[in-house]
Design a protein around this motif. Structure first.
Motif, PDB file in Angstrom:
ATOM      1  N   LEU A  41      38.945  36.016  38.532  1.00 17.79           N
ATOM      2  CA  LEU A  41      38.179  35.943  37.285  1.00 17.79           C
ATOM      3  C   LEU A  41      37.681  37.340  36.937  1.00 17.79           C
ATOM      4  O   LEU A  41      37.278  38.099  37.827  1.00 17.79           O
ATOM      5  N   GLN A  90      33.163  36.213  40.825  1.00 15.95           N
ATOM      6  CA  GLN A  90      33.513  34.999  41.566  1.00 15.95           C
ATOM      7  C   GLN A  90      33.306  33.735  40.757  1.00 15.95           C
ATOM      8  O   GLN A  90      33.926  32.699  41.029  1.00 15.95           O
ATOM      9  N   LYS A  91      32.429  33.808  39.715  1.00 15.23           N
ATOM     10  CA  LYS A  91      32.140  32.588  38.948  1.00 15.23           C
ATOM     11  C   LYS A  91      31.718  32.976  37.536  1.00 15.23           C
ATOM     12  O   LYS A  91      31.139  34.045  37.326  1.00 15.23           O
ATOM     13  N   GLU A 145      29.946  31.187  33.775  1.00 10.97           N
ATOM     14  CA  GLU A 145      29.163  30.069  33.259  1.00 10.97           C
ATOM     15  C   GLU A 145      29.503  29.821  31.794  1.00 10.97           C
ATOM     16  O   GLU A 145      30.123  30.657  31.129  1.00 10.97           O
ATOM     17  N   SER A 188      30.800  25.364  34.789  1.00 13.56           N
ATOM     18  CA  SER A 188      30.981  26.649  35.458  1.00 13.56           C
ATOM     19  C   SER A 188      32.330  26.630  36.161  1.00 13.56           C
ATOM     20  O   SER A 188      32.798  25.581  36.624  1.00 13.56           O
ATOM     21  N   LEU A 189      32.957  27.804  36.252  1.00 17.69           N
ATOM     22  CA  LEU A 189      34.295  27.904  36.813  1.00 17.69           C
ATOM     23  C   LEU A 189      34.307  29.036  37.834  1.00 17.69           C
ATOM     24  O   LEU A 189      33.823  30.143  37.553  1.00 17.69           O
ATOM     25  N   GLY A 190      34.855  28.760  39.029  1.00 18.31           N
ATOM     26  CA  GLY A 190      34.860  29.764  40.073  1.00 18.31           C
ATOM     27  C   GLY A 190      36.231  30.002  40.658  1.00 18.31           C
ATOM     28  O   GLY A 190      37.156  29.197  40.487  1.00 18.31           O
ATOM     29  N   ASP A 248      38.828  27.283  42.240  1.00 21.83           N
ATOM     30  CA  ASP A 248      38.740  25.963  41.588  1.00 21.83           C
ATOM     31  C   ASP A 248      40.110  25.500  41.120  1.00 21.83           C
ATOM     32  O   ASP A 248      40.943  26.302  40.683  1.00 21.83           O
TER      33      ASP A 248
END
Length: 870
Positions: A467, A475-476, A478, A537-539, A542
């Motif tokens: 990402l 790492q993540k 929102e 939220s996407l990490g 995933d």
């Protein structure tokens, strides 16, 4: 040994050592925005060295066409003035991708030079990086070079590893020491060995550079050993030819001598040592091969560099007294010299000559005018040329700055380049040539490659492996954040080959949704999905369901497939010279640029549309297959301008079209539905652009056109098929009515003018009339002035009219008054009072203005103005 033999022996030698002979890549680096031109043999292997590409071979050898005439590598100003500077040259090289290293590279070089080429060993001197004991010992102990001819070169640029014998691809990344091989031309030539105070002399000439790509340099400047060291070498064909042909200057080798003789033939110069002939001989090679690779003279980027080179050659021809087109005639001589080694030159020879001839004709007149301006400026100041004059030459007469600088240098004139830059900044009309070619270092990625499954599937269960937010890895992310997502497997097509990237959505558990608005390549096989996280939220790590927007993809692939059919149809209708020069395919349209020297006629457009739509109606299945590049070309596949092709390529058959293409396409030609050209025009000398639509967009366009035709028919009270005839009738009626109106206006103006005769006053025996003639146009004003002037005999007449907020003026002076009053002066005097200006003949003049409110005062002032003159 002639140049062709030298090239052939080099390639065959390394082939015998297990190297694959790889064809020269284009001078336009494929999918590489960091370079204007291919400037060395390693450019086409750059992704291999970076670990982003893998070839079927681990050893390669090439004779690479190269250009150094723009950006960081720019030798243009030295060409023609030194023995070894060129804009175009051939770089002979051998490469190891994690296979052999220093020992084999050094042994191969020595064997080739001393055994195959037969150079005396005592004529060769080598250099190594000061810390490279391994290379030093190989040269000393295994090759047997005396220690006095092995020179260690240290860090001489103020920092560690900042040495001529330490190579770096960039500030970080692959790097390593080099070992250079020099030829000693003998004590009769001035100069010292490398590393000495006299190293810039011409006695010791570098012929070969062996680069040992041994380390990876991090951001702190620390070197980390590469797991698989590589070798990258380069030897200029022109330099080694000069050595083997026992001449000192590259311009004395066979290839250049033949081109110099051809330049002398076309310019009428009898002195074969004239530097201008050297410039012309060098520049025909560079210009010719740039055009072969699809560059057209233009005003920015690569096209501007080609224009600079061509115009510099033309200026040197002009300097030799040749004012007629001559440069294009050297293409045949170039083909004779290099067409066997490079068949693409022979195939494109006629087109190359045509492009150069057009550029010569375009520049011939401006060169003559520009030289007059330059000569006039230098006549005023023989020591300095101001920046404004240099910019005028550039902006108005098309003189590149370096051409002006070239002339100034020849005459010992100081050019005010700072003043030129200031004038350029003020003008802001031309983008700087290198502006589009800056390295994009926003994203650094070292992970796994993306697997593309979008040829067969539009959705896939994937995993997030990276990402990025604002170019930095995270790492993540929102909800609400814009980001770039990298997936392990993706059905999304990344923009390439003119086709735009896919859009769609990435969905994860718990309602997580990432809206993909575009897909771009981060690296050759790494796809970046650009968009915004709309929910959750996407990490990294995933799982997501990657779903391409099916509607947009369908529209896009219709346009892309139609582009292939259109390209082939254009070649059928316009000729085999048609070649793609750029394209943009999205869901709305296809935009296709191609080489052609004239606007397409309505009939030619109709023919292209007919051919493409017949292919669509045939509803033939699309077929794609992988094969070697050479086999693909052998089977009739067309390679496209600006594209980068590996050794294995994807050959696409759509209808009767066969091209190399990695894009996504329809399954059958019938899926395109309908094809319609909506625009055609010129975008540069010899380049046309066609825009077309397909499918629903084309259908909607046809419906809209039919609706408009029906409306027009209703207004004209006729049937749609009879609109043309009815419009011709209306046109004739309009012309007749316009003639009647003009006659009536003239008659009305004449009647008004007749009534004005009594208003004339007498000033010292001259009848003076200044009045307004309502409703009169320019023609009526002029005719009325002439009529009144003739009736009043000795007279001065000024008439004015106002229409649509603008003032029209006409003034007439009889022949016997012209010695005292000029009509042009009078009309200009009045015009200046109504916001205008004008002039004309002494007996008759016209003008205009934008301020009707000042007209009464202006006309009233005529008598006083004339009184002072009469």
């Amino acid at each position: 040994m002639n140049s062709s033999e030298i090239r052939e022996k080099f390639l065959k030698f390394f082939e015998s050592k297990g190297h694959s002979i790889v064809r020269s890549s284009s001078l336009v680096p494929g999918n590489d925005p960091t370079l204007l031109f291919t400037n060395s043999g390693m450019v086409q292997f750059k992704d291999v060295f970076l670990g982003q590409d893998k070839r079927s071979y681990s050893r390669a050898t090439t004779a690479q066409r190269s250009v150094r005439a723009g950006g960081k590598h720019n030798d243009l100003e030295n060409v023609g003035y030194t023995a070894r500077h060129h804009t175009f040259f051939e770089m002979l090289g051998n490469f190891s991708f994690g296979d052999y290293f220093k020992r084999d590279a050094i042994n191969y070089a020595w064997e080739l030079l001393t055994v195959v080429y037969g150079l005396p060993k005592d004529k060769l001197t080598v250099t190594v990086y000061q810390e490279d004991d391994e290379a030093y010992n190989i040269w000393k102990d295994e090759i047997g070079v005396p220690v006095e001819r092995i020179i260690r070169i240290g860090d001489n640029k103020g920092a560690r590893y900042a040495s001529d014998n330490f190579w770096q691809m960039a500030d970080t990344g692959p790097c390593g020491p080099c070992s250079e091989i020099f030829y000693d031309h003998g004590p009769e030539i001035w100069g010292g060995p490398p590393g000495s105070p006299d190293e810039n002399g011409d006695r010791f000439i570098e012929v070969w550079n062996l680069v040992f790509m041994q380390f990876n340099k991090d951001e702190q400047g620390v070197l980390h050993p590469l797991p698989k060291p590589c070798v990258d070498t380069g030897m200029g064909l022109e330099r080694i030819a000069a050595v083997l042909q026992h001449v000192h200057s590259n311009y004395e080798i066979d290839t250049f001598q033949n081109l110099i003789k051809a330049a002398a033939r076309e310019t009428g110069c009898t002195d074969l040592n004239n530097n201008s002939l050297k410039v012309i001989a060098d520049h025909i090679r560079c210009a010719g091969f740039l055009i072969v690779d699809g560059i057209i003279p233009g005003n920015e980027g690569r096209g501007y560099v080609l224009r600079r080179i061509t115009r510099r050659a033309l200026r040197h021809g002009h300097k030799l007294g040749q004012t007629k087109p001559f440069f294009y005639k050297l293409v045949a001589d170039l083909v004779k010299e290099m067409g066997v080694a490079y068949p693409e030159l022979a195939e494109a020879g006629e087109r190359v000559a045509q492009v150069l001839k057009q550029e010569e004709e375009r520049f011939g007149e401006t060169l003559e005018h520009g030289m007059k301006i330059l000569e006039a400026a230098l006549a005023k100041d023989s020591k300095n040329l101001d920046g404004n004059t240099a910019f005028t030459l550039y902006d108005t007469y098309g003189f590149p700055l370096d051409l002006t600088a070239d002339i100034c240098r020849e005459r010992g004139v100081v050019l005010d380049e700072a003043g030129f830059d200031a004038a350029m900044a003020n003008q802001k009309q031309m983008a700087r040539a290198a502006g589009k070619f800056k390295m994009n270092t926003a994203i650094e990625y070292n992970g796994e490659k993306s697997k593309f499954v979008g040829y067969e599937q539009l959705s896939y269960d994937s995993k997030v492996i990276a990402l990025y937010v604002d170019g930095a890895a995270v790492q993540k992310i929102e909800a609400g954040q814009a980001a770039i997502v990298v997936l392990d497997v993706t059905p999304f097509y990344a923009e390439s080959g003119g086709q735009c990237g896919d859009a769609g959505v990435l969905q994860a558990a718990n309602g997580v949704s990432f809206d993909v608005v575009d897909t771009q390549k981060i690296q050759a096989d790494v796809f970046g999905h650009h968009g915004i996280l709309s929910a959750g939220s996407l990490g990294v790590g995933d799982a997501v369901s990657a779903q391409v927007d099916k509607v947009l993809r369908a529209h896009t692939i219709r346009n892309h497939s139609a582009t292939h059919l259109m390209h082939k149809a254009l070649r059928e209708v316009l000729g085999a010279h048609v070649a793609q020069k750029g394209s943009l395919v999205d869901a709305e349209k296809t935009r296709f640029d191609f080489s052609h020297n004239a606007p397409m006629t309505a009939d030619e457009i109709r023919q292209v549309e007919t051919i493409v739509n017949r292919e669509i109606l045939a509803n033939v299945a699309t077929q794609a297959q992988l094969m070697s590049f050479d086999d693909a070309v052998k089977h009739g596949a067309m390679a496209l301008f600006g594209e980068k092709y590996g050794d294995e390529v994807r050959v696409l058959d759509i209808g009767t079209s066969r091209e190399l293409c990695g894009g996504v396409h329809v399954h059958r030609t019938g899926d395109i539905g309908l094809f319609k050209i909506v625009g055609e025009g010129g975008i540069a000398a010899g380049i046309r652009r066609v825009e077309a639509v397909t499918g629903e967009v084309a259908f909607n366009l046809v419906q809209d056109m039919n609706s408009r035709i029906a409306q027009a028919a209703a207004v004209l009270k006729t049937q749609p098929e009879e609109i043309g005839g009815r419009l011709l009738q209306w046109q004739e009626q309009m012309k007749s009515l316009e003639k009647e109106v003009a006659a009536l206006k003239s008659k009305l103006a004449a009647n008004q003018a007749l009534a004005l005769v009594s208003q004339a006053t007498d000033i010292n025996g001259v009848k003076v009339l200044a009045a307004t003639l309502d409703g009169a146009d320019g023609t009526a004003l002029r005719d009325s002035v002439i009529s009144l002037r003739d009736q009043l005999k000795t007279a001065v007449v000024v008439l004015a009219s106002v229409a649509d907020g603008k003032v029209s003026l006409a003034a007439g002076v009889s022949a016997d008054v012209i010695s005292k009053v000029k009509a042009g002066d009078l009309v200009n005097f009045v015009a200046q009072q109504v916001g205008g200006k004008g002039g004309g003949r002494p007996d008759m003049a016209q003008a205009g203005g934008t301020d009707p409110s000042g007209l009464p005062t202006a006309l009233a002032s005529v008598a006083g103005w004339l009184g002072a003159k009469l």
